[in-house]
Design an enzyme around this catalytic site. Structure first.
Site, PDB file in Angstrom:
ATOM      1  CE  LYS A  34       2.209  -0.200  -1.462  1.00 21.38           C
ATOM      2  NZ  LYS A  34       1.889  -1.597  -1.154  1.00 21.38           N
ATOM      3  NE  ARG A 121      -1.112  -6.903   4.536  1.00 19.47           N
ATOM      4  CZ  ARG A 121      -0.280  -6.125   3.865  1.00 19.47           C
ATOM      5  NH1 ARG A 121       0.559  -5.350   4.495  1.00 19.47           N
ATOM      6  NH2 ARG A 121      -0.274  -6.119   2.551  1.00 19.47           N
ATOM      7  CE1 TYR A 234      14.476  22.022  21.895  1.00 21.47           C
ATOM      8  CE2 TYR A 234      14.595  21.117  19.680  1.00 21.47           C
ATOM      9  CZ  TYR A 234      14.131  22.074  20.560  1.00 21.47           C
ATOM     10  OH  TYR A 234      13.321  23.066  20.109  1.00 21.47           O
ATOM     11  CG  MET A 281       9.426  20.136  13.516  1.00 21.39           C
ATOM     12  SD  MET A 281       8.082  21.161  14.134  1.00 21.39           S
ATOM     13  CE  MET A 281       7.688  20.370  15.666  1.00 21.39           C
TER      14      MET A 281
HETATM   15  C1  LIG Z   1       2.863  -2.397  -1.884  1.00 25.45           C
HETATM   16  C2  LIG Z   1       2.446  -3.661  -2.533  1.00 25.45           C
HETATM   17  C3  LIG Z   1       3.227  -4.213  -3.570  1.00 25.45           C
HETATM   18  C4  LIG Z   1       4.564  -3.653  -3.998  1.00 25.45           C
HETATM   19  O1  LIG Z   1       5.604  -4.108  -3.157  1.00 25.45           O
HETATM   20  P1  LIG Z   1       7.125  -3.706  -3.436  1.00 25.45           P
HETATM   21  O2  LIG Z   1       7.870  -4.501  -2.443  1.00 25.45           O
HETATM   22  O3  LIG Z   1       7.223  -2.243  -3.213  1.00 25.45           O
HETATM   23  O4  LIG Z   1       7.424  -4.073  -4.845  1.00 25.45           O
HETATM   24  C5  LIG Z   1       2.726  -5.336  -4.215  1.00 25.45           C
HETATM   25  N1  LIG Z   1       1.545  -5.888  -3.854  1.00 25.45           N
HETATM   26  C6  LIG Z   1       0.793  -5.400  -2.850  1.00 25.45           C
HETATM   27  C7  LIG Z   1      -0.476  -6.048  -2.490  1.00 25.45           C
HETATM   28  C8  LIG Z   1       1.225  -4.280  -2.153  1.00 25.45           C
HETATM   29  O5  LIG Z   1       0.485  -3.802  -1.141  1.00 25.45           O
END
Ligand SMILES: *Cc1c(COP(=O)(O)O)cnc(C)c1O
Length: 339
Positions: A34, A121, A234, A281
């Protein structure tokens, strides 16, 4: 010269994948790519880890999954985040797997039901009766990196809740759990951060046998001396209390070098140098112990400069820093190697 160069070492990535596979034993390695592979480039990363025996790709959104589906037909791609109706239709067409944590359970698409065992969550509080299109059962651990005791409790709740199900793939582990909580490994582990050679524990990645995959380099675009009482940048955040050489590096927060990284160390000519003054920046200033020529290389990440140390300086995580590094061609040159 490019303002900065981001090098992705697929060789290091493949070694991390092999390391995880050996830790996981019979449990499958699923690669979490992701956020464009945590800023490393999802398609490059996916190609390399699939070559090392990873058996699925995980992303946050259907939109992230579609370009991967075009590159990798036939590979399981699991969307971890919530899906709209339109997402479900696209997932069906693109043959994606969906994590589902709300009823009704969508039909005609492969589903992994996500049970909330303590993350609080995304997740169902209870599993419904087994519909036919459920291929996986999953949960997510809140404290695999910080409180293995709580994580073990989550795993136990998961095992109890899923005991009556057969012919489904069970998966709860992230990188931290895969590395250090053996009973979390189950049928598959969803590993992100460790693949990229970053530590889920904020420690040096070598502690867990991992190698950083990303290197970020720039150069001293200008070198000048501040007289006593002069400042750089800055807000006059840094004022020289003696004559001080500083080097200006053409990378700033728009490149992903966050403003709260003031005070962290980067490497110039093999020496650690402090980032001083406000991060702009498009520029940072580093304190030098002598005059150096313009053009001298600067390592922001890599060659021993750990993203984990930057994360500590900025009071954040390597996850957040790496996903924010801006590798767009207008800001940086991106190079992929296989060393
Ligand atoms: C991002 C994510 C992972 C991976 O977690 P890492 O700590 O990067 O290995 C696994 N399961 C879910 C549901 C995630 O959102």
């Amino acid at each position: 010269m490019h303002r900065s160069e981001i090098t992705i070492d697929l060789g290091a990535l493949r070694r991390n994948a092999r390391r995880l596979r050996s830790v996981l034993g019979r449990s499958q390695l699923w690669a979490v790519v992701k956020a464009d592979g945590y800023g490393h480039g999802a398609v490059d990363v996916a190609g390399a880890v699939l070559g090392e025996g990873a058996l699925a790709l995980c992303v946050a959104t259907v939109a992230e999954a579609l370009p991967l589906r075009r590159e990798f037909p036939g590979v399981r791609i699991l969307v971890l985040g919530p899906s709209t109706e339109r997402d479900v239709a696209q997932a069906r067409d693109a043959d994606l797997d969906l994590a589902v944590f709300d009823e009704p359970i969508p039909e005609g698409v492969r589903v992994h039901l996500k049970l909330d065992t303590g993350m609080g969550r995304w997740g169902l509080s209870e599993l419904p009766g087994p519909p036919v299109n459920v291929v996986g059962l999953m949960s997510h651990l809140a404290t695999a990196d910080s409180d293995p005791g709580f994580a073990r409790g989550q795993i136990q709740r998961f095992e109890e809740a899923t005991a009556r199900w057969s012919n489904v793939i069970r998966h709860v582990a992230n990188s931290a759990a895969a590395l250090r909580i053996p009973e979390s490994r189950l049928d598959a582990a969803r590993c992100g951060i460790a693949l990229y050679g970053m530590s889920p524990f904020g420690e040096p990645p070598a502690v867990d046998g991992l190698e950083p995959v990303l290197r970020w380099e720039s150069y001293l675009a200008q070198v000048r001396q501040l007289a006593t009482g002069e400042s750089t940048g800055y807000g006059r955040v840094f004022v020289a209390c003696e004559p001080t050489w500083i080097g200006l590096v053409p990378v700033g927060y728009a490149d992903g070098f966050r403003r709260d990284l003031t005070g962290t160390r980067v490497q110039v000519e093999g020496k650690a140098c402090r980032v001083v003054g406000a991060v702009s920046m498009d520029a940072i200033a580093v304190e030098l112990d002598r005059e150096l020529p313009a053009g001298t290389p600067v390592t922001l990440i890599g060659h021993g400069v750990l993203i984990e140390d930057h994360a500590r300086a900025a009071d954040t995580l390597n996850y957040e820093l790496s996903t924010r590094i801006n590798s767009s061609p207008t800001r940086a040159r991106r190079v992929v190697i296989d060393a």
